[in-house]
Design a protein around this motif. Structure first.
Motif, mmCIF file in Angstrom:
data_model
loop_
_atom_site.group_PDB
_atom_site.id
_atom_site.type_symbol
_atom_site.label_atom_id
_atom_site.label_comp_id
_atom_site.label_asym_id
_atom_site.label_seq_id
_atom_site.Cartn_x
_atom_site.Cartn_y
_atom_site.Cartn_z
ATOM 1 N N LYS A 1 51.663 19.726 23.746
ATOM 2 C CA LYS A 1 51.823 18.278 23.895
ATOM 3 C C LYS A 1 50.721 17.685 24.777
ATOM 4 C CE LYS A 1 54.707 16.161 26.739
ATOM 5 N NZ LYS A 1 55.853 15.774 27.478
ATOM 6 N N ASP A 2 50.375 18.379 25.840
ATOM 7 C CA ASP A 2 49.313 17.948 26.740
ATOM 8 C C ASP A 2 48.866 19.153 27.575
ATOM 9 O OD1 ASP A 2 51.163 18.245 28.922
ATOM 10 O OD2 ASP A 2 51.791 16.162 28.700
ATOM 11 N N SER B 1 37.896 19.926 24.614
ATOM 12 C CA SER B 1 37.649 18.544 25.006
ATOM 13 C C SER B 1 36.924 17.891 23.838
ATOM 14 C CB SER B 1 36.792 18.516 26.270
ATOM 15 O OG SER B 1 36.355 17.212 26.527
ATOM 16 N N SER B 2 37.488 16.796 23.327
ATOM 17 C CA SER B 2 36.972 16.225 22.090
ATOM 18 C C SER B 2 36.991 14.696 22.148
ATOM 19 C CB SER B 2 37.839 16.722 20.920
ATOM 20 O OG SER B 2 37.289 16.356 19.681
ATOM 21 N N ILE C 1 45.315 23.729 23.246
ATOM 22 C CA ILE C 1 45.391 22.397 23.845
ATOM 23 C C ILE C 1 44.135 21.639 23.436
ATOM 24 C CG2 ILE C 1 45.558 21.082 25.990
ATOM 25 C CD1 ILE C 1 46.453 23.727 27.372
ATOM 26 N N ILE C 2 44.311 20.375 23.047
ATOM 27 C CA ILE C 2 43.155 19.522 22.762
ATOM 28 C C ILE C 2 43.325 18.238 23.563
ATOM 29 C CG2 ILE C 2 44.118 18.419 20.695
ATOM 30 C CD1 ILE C 2 41.188 18.748 19.498
ATOM 31 N N GLU D 1 41.025 8.836 24.156
ATOM 32 C CA GLU D 1 42.437 8.455 24.276
ATOM 33 C C GLU D 1 42.907 8.567 25.727
ATOM 34 O OE1 GLU D 1 44.915 10.699 21.606
ATOM 35 O OE2 GLU D 1 43.914 9.904 19.833
ATOM 36 N N ASN D 2 41.952 8.846 26.626
ATOM 37 C CA ASN D 2 42.246 9.014 28.054
ATOM 38 C C ASN D 2 43.262 10.121 28.321
ATOM 39 O OD1 ASN D 2 40.459 6.989 28.997
ATOM 40 N ND2 ASN D 2 41.947 5.437 28.351
ATOM 41 N N ASP D 3 43.213 11.183 27.509
ATOM 42 C CA ASP D 3 44.075 12.343 27.742
ATOM 43 C C ASP D 3 43.662 13.008 29.051
ATOM 44 O OD1 ASP D 3 45.341 11.893 25.334
ATOM 45 O OD2 ASP D 3 44.293 13.497 24.263
ATOM 46 N N TYR D 4 44.621 13.642 29.705
ATOM 47 C CA TYR D 4 44.338 14.327 30.958
ATOM 48 C C TYR D 4 43.433 15.535 30.725
ATOM 49 C CZ TYR D 4 44.892 17.248 35.051
ATOM 50 O OH TYR D 4 44.644 18.030 36.138
#
Length: 141
Positions: free
Chosen positions: A25-26, A45-46, A77-78, A83-86
């Motif tokens: 999920k994150d 990291s994409s 994990i991606i 999308e400002n993902d952590y």
């Protein structure tokens, strides 16, 4: 006849499930899962607008052997920067995609692979990481 229909539906559904990478999920949930199951982590990291990220997504990460290997032996994990993902600051790279292999603790095993990588080479990398991870478990590292 009904049993045959149920069987075919279940077979089709399981094929669909196995045709995608099981992404965490994150980042935090992925590290927690990796720790729980003692698996190495694939962290990517994409960006959706990155040419080489799209190539990686549409080729290597759609390869059935890659999907099977990742779903069996890794926690995946991606994180999308657009999308400002952590993403931990220690894993930040100015370019994307950045492909990291991490210990279940989140500590890097190696420097990242930068850019798109073909399925054959990626499978070799997965095999190397898995072997080294398993060997380190045997000697208690």
């Amino acid at each position: 006849m009904r049993n045959l229909l149920v069987y075919l539906l279940l077979t089709f559904a399981s094929t669909l499930v196995a045709s995608e990478i099981n992404w965490a999920k994150d980042f935090k949930a992925g590290i927690k899962e990796a720790s729980r199951f003692n698996k190495p982590v694939l962290f990517i990291s994409s960006r959706h607008t990155c040419r080489y990220c799209v190539i990686l997504d549409n080729t290597t990460l759609k390869n059935k052997k890659v999907i099977d290997s990742l779903n069996k032996d890794f926690t995946s994990i991606i994180s999308y920067s657009d999308e400002n993902d952590y993403m931990p600051k220690e894993l930040y790279q100015p370019g994307t995609p950045a492909i990291w292999f991490l210990l279940p603790s989140g500590e890097p095993m190696y420097q990242p692979i930068m850019g798109a990588i073909g399925a054959k080479d990626f499978l070799e990398a997965l095999s190397t990481v898995k072997k080294e991870f398993d060997d380190s478990k045997k000697i208690g590292k």
